[in-house]
Design a protein around this motif. Sequence first.
Motif, PDB file in Angstrom:
ATOM      1  N   ALA A  31       0.686  -1.267   0.198  1.00 33.03           N
ATOM      2  CA  ALA A  31      -0.397   0.382   0.074  1.00 33.03           C
ATOM      3  C   ALA A  31       0.816   0.900   0.148  1.00 33.03           C
ATOM      4  CB  ALA A  31      -1.133   0.270   1.285  1.00 33.03           C
ATOM      5  N   MET A  32       1.796   1.136  -0.326  1.00 33.68           N
ATOM      6  CA  MET A  32       2.762   2.407   0.286  1.00 33.68           C
ATOM      7  C   MET A  32       2.995   3.211  -0.743  1.00 33.68           C
ATOM      8  SD  MET A  32       5.733   0.562   2.104  1.00 33.68           S
ATOM      9  CE  MET A  32       6.104   0.062   4.726  1.00 33.68           C
ATOM     10  N   THR A  33       2.767   4.363  -0.714  1.00 38.27           N
ATOM     11  CA  THR A  33       3.218   5.313  -1.916  1.00 38.27           C
ATOM     12  C   THR A  33       4.245   6.312  -1.210  1.00 38.27           C
ATOM     13  OG1 THR A  33       1.747   7.223  -1.051  1.00 38.27           O
ATOM     14  CG2 THR A  33       0.967   5.373  -2.022  1.00 38.27           C
ATOM     15  N   PRO A  34       5.266   7.109  -2.277  1.00 42.87           N
ATOM     16  CA  PRO A  34       6.231   7.647  -2.197  1.00 42.87           C
ATOM     17  C   PRO A  34       6.241   9.361  -1.007  1.00 42.87           C
ATOM     18  CG  PRO A  34       6.074   8.231  -4.465  1.00 42.87           C
ATOM     19  CD  PRO A  34       4.971   6.882  -4.342  1.00 42.87           C
ATOM     20  N   GLY A  35       6.673   9.448  -0.020  1.00 39.78           N
ATOM     21  CA  GLY A  35       6.185  10.404   0.922  1.00 39.78           C
ATOM     22  C   GLY A  35       5.474   9.958   1.963  1.00 39.78           C
ATOM     23  N   GLN A  36       4.592   8.746   1.511  1.00 36.75           N
ATOM     24  CA  GLN A  36       4.594   8.694   3.141  1.00 36.75           C
ATOM     25  C   GLN A  36       5.543   8.008   4.553  1.00 36.75           C
ATOM     26  OE1 GLN A  36       2.178   5.782   1.122  1.00 36.75           O
ATOM     27  NE2 GLN A  36      -0.132   6.878   2.768  1.00 36.75           N
ATOM     28  N   PHE A  37       4.845   7.432   5.376  1.00 43.96           N
ATOM     29  CA  PHE A  37       6.014   7.046   6.535  1.00 43.96           C
ATOM     30  C   PHE A  37       5.658   6.200   7.547  1.00 43.96           C
ATOM     31  CE2 PHE A  37       4.562   8.918  10.698  1.00 43.96           C
ATOM     32  CZ  PHE A  37       3.170  10.070  10.532  1.00 43.96           C
ATOM     33  N   VAL A  38       6.022   5.422   8.078  1.00 47.15           N
ATOM     34  CA  VAL A  38       5.619   4.004   8.769  1.00 47.15           C
ATOM     35  C   VAL A  38       6.276   5.388  10.594  1.00 47.15           C
ATOM     36  CG1 VAL A  38       5.989   2.315   7.431  1.00 47.15           C
ATOM     37  CG2 VAL A  38       8.211   2.871   8.950  1.00 47.15           C
ATOM     38  N   HIS A  39       5.265   4.341  11.025  1.00 50.63           N
ATOM     39  CA  HIS A  39       5.780   4.614  12.688  1.00 50.63           C
ATOM     40  C   HIS A  39       6.236   3.432  13.334  1.00 50.63           C
ATOM     41  CE1 HIS A  39       5.401   7.975  15.308  1.00 50.63           C
ATOM     42  NE2 HIS A  39       4.598   7.814  16.182  1.00 50.63           N
ATOM     43  N   VAL A  40       7.641   3.437  13.603  1.00 50.34           N
ATOM     44  CA  VAL A  40       8.150   1.861  14.175  1.00 50.34           C
ATOM     45  C   VAL A  40       8.094   2.155  16.081  1.00 50.34           C
ATOM     46  CG1 VAL A  40      10.261   1.084  14.185  1.00 50.34           C
ATOM     47  CG2 VAL A  40       9.707   2.098  11.978  1.00 50.34           C
ATOM     48  N   LYS A  41       7.759   0.688  16.364  1.00 51.08           N
ATOM     49  CA  LYS A  41       7.544   0.620  18.271  1.00 51.08           C
ATOM     50  C   LYS A  41       9.587  -0.254  17.376  1.00 51.08           C
ATOM     51  CE  LYS A  41       5.929  -0.611  21.841  1.00 51.08           C
ATOM     52  NZ  LYS A  41       7.727  -0.399  22.363  1.00 51.08           N
ATOM     53  N   LEU A  50       6.887   5.296  22.897  1.00 47.89           N
ATOM     54  CA  LEU A  50       6.569   6.113  21.179  1.00 47.89           C
ATOM     55  C   LEU A  50       6.994   5.555  20.400  1.00 47.89           C
ATOM     56  CD1 LEU A  50       6.533   9.818  22.488  1.00 47.89           C
ATOM     57  CD2 LEU A  50       4.272   8.176  22.729  1.00 47.89           C
ATOM     58  N   ARG A  51       5.970   5.272  19.651  1.00 50.32           N
ATOM     59  CA  ARG A  51       6.753   4.944  18.247  1.00 50.32           C
ATOM     60  C   ARG A  51       7.528   5.601  17.492  1.00 50.32           C
ATOM     61  NH1 ARG A  51       4.564   0.481  16.069  1.00 50.32           N
ATOM     62  NH2 ARG A  51       2.599  -0.541  16.781  1.00 50.32           N
ATOM     63  N   ARG A  52       9.023   5.656  16.744  1.00 53.88           N
ATOM     64  CA  ARG A  52       9.302   7.161  15.897  1.00 53.88           C
ATOM     65  C   ARG A  52       9.101   6.398  13.969  1.00 53.88           C
ATOM     66  NH1 ARG A  52      10.084   7.338  21.523  1.00 53.88           N
ATOM     67  NH2 ARG A  52      12.289   7.332  21.406  1.00 53.88           N
ATOM     68  N   PRO A  53       8.671   7.759  13.756  1.00 58.07           N
ATOM     69  CA  PRO A  53       8.112   7.754  12.343  1.00 58.07           C
ATOM     70  C   PRO A  53      10.009   7.906  11.901  1.00 58.07           C
ATOM     71  CG  PRO A  53       8.290  10.233  13.610  1.00 58.07           C
ATOM     72  CD  PRO A  53       8.662  10.019  14.907  1.00 58.07           C
ATOM     73  N   ILE A  54       9.402   6.994  10.718  1.00 53.22           N
ATOM     74  CA  ILE A  54      10.986   7.478   9.374  1.00 53.22           C
ATOM     75  C   ILE A  54      10.198   6.705   8.403  1.00 53.22           C
ATOM     76  CG2 ILE A  54      12.411   5.758   8.915  1.00 53.22           C
ATOM     77  CD1 ILE A  54      12.818   6.736  11.539  1.00 53.22           C
ATOM     78  N   SER A  55      10.898   8.069   7.318  1.00 54.06           N
ATOM     79  CA  SER A  55      10.072   7.852   6.109  1.00 54.06           C
ATOM     80  C   SER A  55       9.854   6.452   5.060  1.00 54.06           C
ATOM     81  CB  SER A  55      11.163   8.896   5.020  1.00 54.06           C
ATOM     82  OG  SER A  55      10.566  10.243   5.620  1.00 54.06           O
ATOM     83  N   PRO A 121      13.429  10.054   1.554  1.00 53.06           N
ATOM     84  CA  PRO A 121      11.647  10.182   0.684  1.00 53.06           C
ATOM     85  C   PRO A 121      11.784  10.469  -0.704  1.00 53.06           C
ATOM     86  CG  PRO A 121      11.959  11.179   2.451  1.00 53.06           C
ATOM     87  CD  PRO A 121      13.138  11.408   2.672  1.00 53.06           C
ATOM     88  N   LEU A 122      12.914  11.203  -0.983  1.00 54.13           N
ATOM     89  CA  LEU A 122      12.881  12.208  -2.294  1.00 54.13           C
ATOM     90  C   LEU A 122      13.942  10.597  -2.962  1.00 54.13           C
ATOM     91  CD1 LEU A 122      14.781  14.966  -1.840  1.00 54.13           C
ATOM     92  CD2 LEU A 122      12.290  14.632  -2.121  1.00 54.13           C
ATOM     93  N   HIS A 123      14.879   9.551  -3.009  1.00 56.17           N
ATOM     94  CA  HIS A 123      14.886   8.127  -2.878  1.00 56.17           C
ATOM     95  C   HIS A 123      13.410   7.671  -3.997  1.00 56.17           C
ATOM     96  CE1 HIS A 123      16.205   4.444  -4.352  1.00 56.17           C
ATOM     97  NE2 HIS A 123      16.820   4.804  -5.312  1.00 56.17           N
ATOM     98  N   GLU A 124      12.314   6.961  -3.666  1.00 56.89           N
ATOM     99  CA  GLU A 124      11.670   6.717  -4.476  1.00 56.89           C
ATOM    100  C   GLU A 124      10.600   7.453  -4.669  1.00 56.89           C
ATOM    101  OE1 GLU A 124      10.486   3.111  -4.125  1.00 56.89           O
ATOM    102  OE2 GLU A 124       8.634   3.658  -4.430  1.00 56.89           O
ATOM    103  N   LEU A 125      10.399   9.027  -4.447  1.00 57.35           N
ATOM    104  CA  LEU A 125      10.112   9.766  -5.460  1.00 57.35           C
ATOM    105  C   LEU A 125      10.474   9.973  -7.023  1.00 57.35           C
ATOM    106  CD1 LEU A 125       7.562  12.186  -5.981  1.00 57.35           C
ATOM    107  CD2 LEU A 125       9.331  13.458  -4.866  1.00 57.35           C
TER     108      LEU A 125
END
Length: 257
Positions: A31-41, A50-55, A121-125
């Motif tokens: 489901a991933m698209t460029p510029g989105q991020f994941v929240h990592v435990k 707290l989770r950490r947001p990473i692109s 994130p610019l790489h996948e973009l």
Amino acid sequence: MIQSERMTVVRQAKIAHNIFELVLHGELVQAMTPGQFVHVKVSDTLEPLLRRPISIADVNKDNSQFTMIYRAEGRGTEVLSLAATGQQIDVLGPLGHGFPVEAVPAGGTALLVGGGIGVPPLHELAKQLNARGVRTIHVLGFQSENVTFYEQQFSKLGDTYYVTVDGTKGTKGFVTTLLDELKPEFDAFYCCGPLPMLKAMENAYPEKEGYLSFEERMGCGIGACFACVCQTTDKVEKDYVKVCSDGPVFPKGVVQL
Ligand SMILES: Cc1cc2nc3c(=O)[nH]c(=O)nc-3n(C[C@H](O)[C@H](O)[C@H](O)COP(=O)(O)OP(=O)(O)OC[C@H]3O[C@@H](n4cnc5c(N)ncnc54)[C@H](O)[C@@H]3O)c2cc1C
Ligand code: FES
């Protein structure tokens, strides 16, 4: 759809000073698209909570793998940097609204400008713009040569320029120093980096279409806790936006800089 999944570490490598490349496998990738991020435990214990947001830096839907590139600088990311092949990590995502790849028509040119850990994130973009027949120019700014990464990967996708504050790689100065020299021709720009960089880009190209990706401290990551709110320029219609769910990418001019 946002899901939480225990993803499997395919591999992890240190690719620059304190910079890690982590490849994970799981169904979320589809489901991933460029510029989105994941929240990592980052750990299965309560610490850190707290989770950490990473692109999302690279997506491979064929083998259900994606890559993140992050700087190990605090408690959570240091724990993450110890994750080994085969280990499972709890990931929530994909989250947020990413870069609109359709903003530049096929045959057009996009200018991609990144700073530090805003570069991934610019790489996948760039990959997805290239796949649509859009030419990409990459201008990547870092503090110093020892924290630069992905030169080969970006160079394969388009003209790639490095800028460092101390001049140890590429042009000495900021991305705007190089852009003043290059005077690139392009249809729209996409930028991810520290706030002063986003502001400089917005001011440098008032007549161009542009998209800015923001970073804010986050709690829930899904729009429920209001930890990540930013003021908008439009105080009448809507006076704030949430970076996690309305963003992290906004058209230029929306967020008060
Ligand atoms: C949408 C988004 C995408 C991001 N993508 C990347 C990426 O691809 N690569 C990368 O290296 N970093 C990225 N970051 C920044 C990254 O989330 C922080 O560097 C990281 O959370 C710091 O955690 P820590 O445990 O190392 O630091 P600590 O200082 O121990 O963290 C303490 C708390 O502060 C929060 N925090 C600290 N710095 C930041 C920050 N800059 N932004 C948001 N929260 C922060 C942490 O999440 C945590 O809740 C992104 C941030 C956002 C919001
Ligand atoms: S992090 Fe909770 S609303 Fe954005």
